[in-house]
Scaffold this motif. Sequence first.
Motif, PDB file in Angstrom:
ATOM      1  N   ALA A 419     -10.532 -18.093  42.361  1.00 59.74           N
ATOM      2  CA  ALA A 419     -11.341 -18.639  41.378  1.00 59.74           C
ATOM      3  C   ALA A 419     -12.250 -17.577  40.502  1.00 59.74           C
ATOM      4  O   ALA A 419     -12.480 -17.855  39.336  1.00 59.74           O
ATOM      5  N   ALA A 420     -12.968 -16.691  41.209  1.00 56.66           N
ATOM      6  CA  ALA A 420     -13.762 -15.712  40.543  1.00 56.66           C
ATOM      7  C   ALA A 420     -12.888 -14.825  39.642  1.00 56.66           C
ATOM      8  O   ALA A 420     -13.343 -14.770  38.497  1.00 56.66           O
ATOM      9  N   TRP A 421     -11.653 -14.550  39.799  1.00 52.71           N
ATOM     10  CA  TRP A 421     -10.612 -13.728  38.956  1.00 52.71           C
ATOM     11  C   TRP A 421     -10.419 -14.659  37.910  1.00 52.71           C
ATOM     12  O   TRP A 421     -10.246 -14.098  36.553  1.00 52.71           O
ATOM     13  N   LEU A 422     -10.243 -15.794  37.920  1.00 49.96           N
ATOM     14  CA  LEU A 422      -9.851 -16.821  36.898  1.00 49.96           C
ATOM     15  C   LEU A 422     -11.022 -17.026  36.072  1.00 49.96           C
ATOM     16  O   LEU A 422     -10.911 -16.855  34.836  1.00 49.96           O
ATOM     17  N   ALA A 423     -12.252 -16.999  36.497  1.00 54.00           N
ATOM     18  CA  ALA A 423     -13.342 -17.010  35.601  1.00 54.00           C
ATOM     19  C   ALA A 423     -13.475 -15.673  34.838  1.00 54.00           C
ATOM     20  O   ALA A 423     -13.997 -15.654  33.743  1.00 54.00           O
ATOM     21  N   LEU A 424     -13.165 -14.618  35.418  1.00 51.90           N
ATOM     22  CA  LEU A 424     -13.261 -13.410  34.646  1.00 51.90           C
ATOM     23  C   LEU A 424     -12.159 -13.274  33.587  1.00 51.90           C
ATOM     24  O   LEU A 424     -12.552 -12.870  32.565  1.00 51.90           O
ATOM     25  N   ALA A 425     -11.032 -13.602  34.053  1.00 51.49           N
ATOM     26  CA  ALA A 425     -10.082 -13.702  32.835  1.00 51.49           C
ATOM     27  C   ALA A 425     -10.635 -14.785  31.552  1.00 51.49           C
ATOM     28  O   ALA A 425     -10.236 -14.683  30.629  1.00 51.49           O
ATOM     29  N   ASP A 426     -11.373 -15.788  32.040  1.00 51.09           N
ATOM     30  CA  ASP A 426     -11.797 -16.849  31.155  1.00 51.09           C
ATOM     31  C   ASP A 426     -13.211 -16.355  30.479  1.00 51.09           C
ATOM     32  O   ASP A 426     -13.885 -17.011  29.657  1.00 51.09           O
ATOM     33  N   HIS A 427     -13.490 -14.937  30.595  1.00 49.34           N
ATOM     34  CA  HIS A 427     -14.690 -14.404  30.190  1.00 49.34           C
ATOM     35  C   HIS A 427     -15.842 -15.051  30.844  1.00 49.34           C
ATOM     36  O   HIS A 427     -17.112 -14.953  30.003  1.00 49.34           O
ATOM     37  N   ARG A 428     -16.109 -15.566  31.735  1.00 45.19           N
ATOM     38  CA  ARG A 428     -17.209 -16.264  32.451  1.00 45.19           C
ATOM     39  C   ARG A 428     -17.665 -15.213  33.445  1.00 45.19           C
ATOM     40  O   ARG A 428     -17.536 -15.424  34.738  1.00 45.19           O
ATOM     41  N   ASN A 429     -18.139 -14.180  32.905  1.00 46.37           N
ATOM     42  CA  ASN A 429     -18.384 -12.975  33.804  1.00 46.37           C
ATOM     43  C   ASN A 429     -19.336 -13.231  35.007  1.00 46.37           C
ATOM     44  O   ASN A 429     -19.513 -12.779  36.170  1.00 46.37           O
ATOM     45  N   ASP A 430     -20.342 -13.708  34.720  1.00 47.83           N
ATOM     46  CA  ASP A 430     -21.476 -14.246  35.752  1.00 47.83           C
ATOM     47  C   ASP A 430     -21.035 -15.103  36.724  1.00 47.83           C
ATOM     48  O   ASP A 430     -21.235 -14.988  38.091  1.00 47.83           O
ATOM     49  N   ASP A 431     -20.301 -15.916  36.373  1.00 46.07           N
ATOM     50  CA  ASP A 431     -19.353 -16.913  37.483  1.00 46.07           C
ATOM     51  C   ASP A 431     -18.609 -16.309  38.318  1.00 46.07           C
ATOM     52  O   ASP A 431     -18.599 -16.343  39.317  1.00 46.07           O
ATOM     53  N   ALA A 432     -17.984 -15.347  37.502  1.00 45.18           N
ATOM     54  CA  ALA A 432     -17.055 -14.422  38.315  1.00 45.18           C
ATOM     55  C   ALA A 432     -17.691 -13.625  39.348  1.00 45.18           C
ATOM     56  O   ALA A 432     -17.406 -13.579  40.602  1.00 45.18           O
ATOM     57  N   LEU A 433     -18.591 -13.050  39.127  1.00 38.59           N
ATOM     58  CA  LEU A 433     -19.510 -12.252  39.786  1.00 38.59           C
ATOM     59  C   LEU A 433     -19.913 -12.899  40.864  1.00 38.59           C
ATOM     60  O   LEU A 433     -20.173 -12.493  42.359  1.00 38.59           O
ATOM     61  N   ALA A 434     -20.727 -13.989  40.583  1.00 38.60           N
ATOM     62  CA  ALA A 434     -21.212 -14.847  41.572  1.00 38.60           C
ATOM     63  C   ALA A 434     -20.223 -15.425  42.618  1.00 38.60           C
ATOM     64  O   ALA A 434     -20.691 -15.342  44.162  1.00 38.60           O
TER      65      ALA A 434
END
Length: 537
Positions: A419-434
């Motif tokens: 899910a974190a990598w999907l968030a990164l793909a969606d440019h939700r960087n803070d969510d991805a790192l968290a």
Amino acid sequence: MRPLRLLAFGLLLTATRGPILSAQEHAHAAPADRLGAVHFATSCRAVAPQFDRAVALLHSFEFAAAISGFNSVIAADPTCAMAYWGIALSRWGNPFAAGIRSAAQLRPGREAIERAAAMSAGTERERGYIAAVAQLYADHEHTDQRMRIAAYERSMGVLSAAQPQDPEASIFYALALAAAAPPDDKTYTNQLKAVSILERELAAQPNHPGLVHYLIHSHDAPALASGGLDAARRYGTIAPSAPHALHMPSHIYTRVGLWQESINTNLKSIAAAEREGSIGEALHASDYLMYAYLQTGQDRAALAVVTGLPGFAARFDPNAIASAAPGSAGMFALAVIPARYALERRAWKEAAALEPAVTAIPWTQAQTHFARALGAAHTGDGVKARASLDSLGAIRDRLQTSGESYWAEQVAISRLGAAAWLALADHRNDDALAGMGEAAAREDATEKSAVTPGPLAPARELLGDMLFELNRTAEALVAYRATLEKEPNRFRALYGAMRAAAVSGDRVAAAGYKEQLRKNCRLADVAGRPEIAEIKR
């Protein structure tokens, strides 16, 4: 290369077995030549050599052959209650096996131990062994498996203390300690206690197969692994007729990053397992073999493992009692090997194209969904990634409801990372790192199962990849170094650390990582991954 697809083998672990061996199990019980030196004193003196041989097989987790041996003891001496003890412990199977045992699997073992208890024969010491194993089966319909394992460990501790002159009681107690160790205990209390017992006994019995076998299992954790090297190097020479004895050294070799040693011993194990018809053991060893090939850039050899899977699957009976690897381990290998081949090579399209097999073991399906989700996230297929994330969530909930808390947590960690990598793909960087940080912290808090050489993609390594993509290279280097503490000589972590050190300006560290990669990949394919071409320049 065409995308890899998992075959839907539809294997189910639901068949009922009785106490009598099936034809396939009899086929696995041919006499072996070299199993090590074991003497288990019993009141069944007339059949002592047959009993000792059966116990030697049991110590190497050659369960079908052990059951056949104990049945031979019963045929020669029907009053030997301890032979039923041996059958019951063999029917329990690998004490390090992942997952909760089914009622169908437990039934024949309980019948054997009840028969042993009803005979009221033998000595007080022998009745202690029988009573201890009975704890594994007691009221299994209503009692949690972990509680029964803990009760068995305590009973073996009492028996060992009451029989200080009985080395087998000490050895089986040490095994019970190691098998009952909580996966989140980073003090390794159980394992260290087991090691102290086993090393004391090893001085008196240097050719005992169980001692070196259980020393390997007791050291199968990053902080302890180097202490198991001597046992790893000895086990295959003590009991070379046991396929599992040839595989087990790779548990330690994997932990310390000795990849070619792991390759060599697993090739021997697979050949021996095929000769014995132990296809589950061959599959389990193939997973460890695959992992080592991929760390050394021997991708063509790794592909040969993948293409050999359908042949193994056609001969694989997940319900057969054969060797250490239960049906779930074979099913895990069938699922995870193609996923490893895609993810370690960063072949994201291949990963996204994997198809989960339909099995009765949900945590094996989770491996494929994790790889699919990562592949889809990296290739921009958000729909497919979300579908696999939904499947991972459903599998996690199913495992939690059924009491499989360990595997529920492992699947939850996988879902967080994907899910974190999907968030990164969606440019939700803070969510991805968290999310990736939480996955790494939770993975650090537990231990891998013996069924696997390692995670498909370590969470902290994935965190390093994410930080590197976000140009936070100094933090990425910290994450890669932390991964290497737990997974020494892992290709992706070394390569990530090399790149992060170079970009961060630490040329000395970058050169060191590059040199280690060159050493590890000395046998790599000439026209292999671009990363390997880079490090060889």
